[in-house]
Write an enzyme that holds these catalytic residues in place. Sequence first.
Site, PDB file in Angstrom:
ATOM      1  N   HIS A   1       0.826  -1.209   0.000  1.00  0.00           N
ATOM      2  CA  HIS A   1       0.000   0.000   0.000  1.00  0.00           C
ATOM      3  C   HIS A   1       0.857   1.255   0.000  1.00  0.00           C
ATOM      4  O   HIS A   1       0.636   2.174  -0.752  1.00  0.00           O
ATOM      5  CB  HIS A   1      -0.859   0.108   1.262  1.00  0.00           C
TER       6      HIS A   1
ATOM      7  N   CYS B   1       1.434  -1.176 -21.319  1.00  0.00           N
ATOM      8  CA  CYS B   1       1.172  -0.433 -20.081  1.00  0.00           C
ATOM      9  C   CYS B   1       2.046  -0.852 -18.901  1.00  0.00           C
ATOM     10  O   CYS B   1       1.806  -0.429 -17.782  1.00  0.00           O
ATOM     11  CB  CYS B   1      -0.300  -0.503 -19.702  1.00  0.00           C
TER      12      CYS B   1
ATOM     13  N   ARG C   1       8.933 -10.748 -10.151  1.00  0.00           N
ATOM     14  CA  ARG C   1       9.162  -9.307 -10.329  1.00  0.00           C
ATOM     15  C   ARG C   1       9.376  -8.591  -9.007  1.00  0.00           C
ATOM     16  O   ARG C   1       9.932  -7.493  -8.967  1.00  0.00           O
ATOM     17  CB  ARG C   1       7.980  -8.681 -11.082  1.00  0.00           C
TER      18      ARG C   1
HETATM   19  C1  PEP Z   1       1.821  -5.398 -15.855  1.00  0.00           C
HETATM   20  O1  PEP Z   1       1.804  -6.532 -15.389  1.00  0.00           O
HETATM   21  O2  PEP Z   1       2.675  -5.001 -16.676  1.00  0.00           O
HETATM   22  C2  PEP Z   1       0.805  -4.420 -15.458  1.00  0.00           C
HETATM   23  C3  PEP Z   1       0.710  -3.250 -16.036  1.00  0.00           C
HETATM   24  O3  PEP Z   1       0.002  -4.762 -14.436  1.00  0.00           O
HETATM   25  P1  PEP Z   1       0.457  -4.702 -12.916  1.00  0.00           P
HETATM   26  O4  PEP Z   1       1.784  -4.015 -12.849  1.00  0.00           O
HETATM   27  O5  PEP Z   1      -0.611  -3.970 -12.211  1.00  0.00           O
HETATM   28  O6  PEP Z   1       0.530  -6.148 -12.568  1.00  0.00           O
HETATM   29 MG    MG Z   2       0.120  -7.264 -14.286  1.00  0.00          MG
END
Ligand code: PEP
Ligand code: MG
Length: 754
Positions: A368, A681, A644
Amino acid sequence: MPTPGLAIRGPRSLLRQIREAMAGVGPTQAKLNMVVRTIAVSMVAEVCTIYLRRASGEMELFATEGLDPGAVHVTRLKAGEGLVGEIMRTGRPLNLSDAPSHPAFSYRPETGEDPFHAMLGVPLLRGGRAIGVLVVQNRTSRIYAEDDVEDLQIIAMVLAEMVAAGDLLSREELKDVEIAPRRSERLKGAKFADGLAFGVAVLHEAPVAVGRLLSDDAAAEEARLAAAITGLQTQIEAMLDGHSGVLGASYDVLETYKMLAHSRSWNHSLQEAVHSGLTAEAAVERVRSEHRAGIGQARDPYLRERVHDLEDLNDRLLRHLAGDGGKSRSLPDDAILIARNLGPADLLEYDRTKLKGLLLEEGSSASHAAIVARALQIPCVGRIAGLRDRVSEGDPVIVDAEIGETYLRPRSDVVKAVTARIKVRAERRAGFAKLRDTPAFTRDGAKIALLMNAGLAIDLDILAETGAEGIGLFRTEFQFMVSEDLPRFNAQADLYGRVMNAAGALPVTFRTLDLGGDKVLPYLQAEREDNPALGWRAVRMGLDRPALLRMQLRALIAAVAGRPLRVMFPLVATVEEFRLARAMVDREVAWALRRGRPAPSRLDVGTMIEAPSLLWHLDALLPIADFVSVGTNDLMQYLFAADRGNPRVSDRYDPLSPPALRALKAIEEACARTATPVSVCGEMAGRPLEAFALVALGFEALSMPPAGIGPVKQMVLSCDRGAASRGLDGLLASSAGSIRQDIEALARKLYIAA
Ligand code: PEP
Ligand code: MG
């Protein structure tokens, strides 16, 4: 509750005597001697000794009753040496019937401690940091009773505060005692929210002030404690009530909270501490450090999670004791907030205009605090091991979230260098701001749509400022992640409506709830999974438990109120999943129409491409999707099998590498063939060099964090897309693991500002 009628045990009268000893006039060493004598007499110990830590790390004997007085200020133990070193290292008491036979025992002839077998030592803890050790010893072999251990810990806590406050020793004597760290230090962590800041440390979990530790009126403190506990219990009941019947899973955590808040042993420990002469606040701290020491070392992640719950409960209880919810802390003008971690909404309770940076000992980039910090553009570095031990309220601090580190009490040359960098950043930002209204065309005339990623109402404040052409990714789960409890239909519809209003004519792409994986909610906890990133998350949850997704789709349809609706689904891994999800949207539109409510004037339903499986089924997917958006954060995670959120592996693989870029190219080409609108994105879209590669691959819509828009636009304006594409094509055949440097060289050769 202690049995009525029994004499109240505990160190209350001892604490009073200590206070009296301190109140007297005379040399401070004499006062300290009096303190150890008083403790020895009261605990029927033949020896009582205080060691304090010097800045060198050495432990020095500062006062003793019972050992050879000649050892005072003479006996020094190296860091970690002996039983005293062991207590410092672990921060836990040591209770031994025969200390000399312990393997860590270090024999010091000058102390004359040979005849003493039994030993009880406790750390002098201050804000979780050991600044010294208090020891009692007896000739006979015995194990001290649990009550003795508790009493000595309470005394140690009070002594630690007194030493730190300068009540026990003069400033001169404390000159090189490490009450608080004074050296300049540089600690490494992880970047959570980009930026750079210099300011003064404000501790989120401020230690209880020394004046508020001791109380003469146990009954009054007990009443305060009881009222606060009742308040806490009522609050948790209300949270539980708020969920009844909605989501079974959320119950688990709240039930745990409830169980803890009603736990007799917790209540009992708190009451005992108050009876012994502590204030209610000090009692909470006292019991908290006991629990920390007890289960903090547990290996079992479940138990460690319980520590987290307990910490949260303790914080809540302290807020109840503060009476005002503890929310109105005033800040200095350039505050750097220091915390272990921050719960939902914590950050929003501080004055944004004064909060310049945030440092966290724990957390993750999906926590958060990190999300809100990014939205508020407050530089944040997290996962700084030992942070709270190393920093005191008011210390000058640098947050370097460009690199992911912090300087505590920095040297003046470091401050100078960082201040210069802060100035350069401000100038660059001012430069980007000038580009705000310039459309993003490449030099050879390709229009690139630069969109903004958002997720909270506060993001909307800067939409206009960035010059973004819309919101390419609205992460609806953020509202859930920063709430204390589940946002209901009205709260959701209200936020979506506000987003639509703020965007005006600009397009907004709402992504349905992407929960699970690294995005967990305290009130909506699913079963524990061994591998949450590959687990029951995102659209998988939505399809299996459609109630929540249905409520969200209804809220979206209601909020757009006859305007266009763009909605997409996260982590779709098969065409079938997309088909099912899409059918749910259609059903909800039909449902709205049946009730005479307006349908969206235009409906675009798309999907994120994050699961690599879709790459080989684009021929089936694209004809039934109105648009797609590539989530490179997850796509790279799954492509390279690298978590990640784990810094050890997350930066190990480069998206600027042939496998990643070929995957992206395949998506772009398939979309071009089928005329399916596509955007990227993930975070990489907001980094100029990566964005350069994406533009060279043919992508014409990039959605990114707000801070990326200026730099990426500058890149686009300087870019010849045709030349870039030809250059990149040649590089894709490379056999290298990363072609970052080649892409950099290409950008330089083409005079592109990447
Ligand atoms: C992504 O996985 O690249 C994405 C934009 O979604 P999030 O970062 O919210 O998982
Ligand atoms: Mg994602």
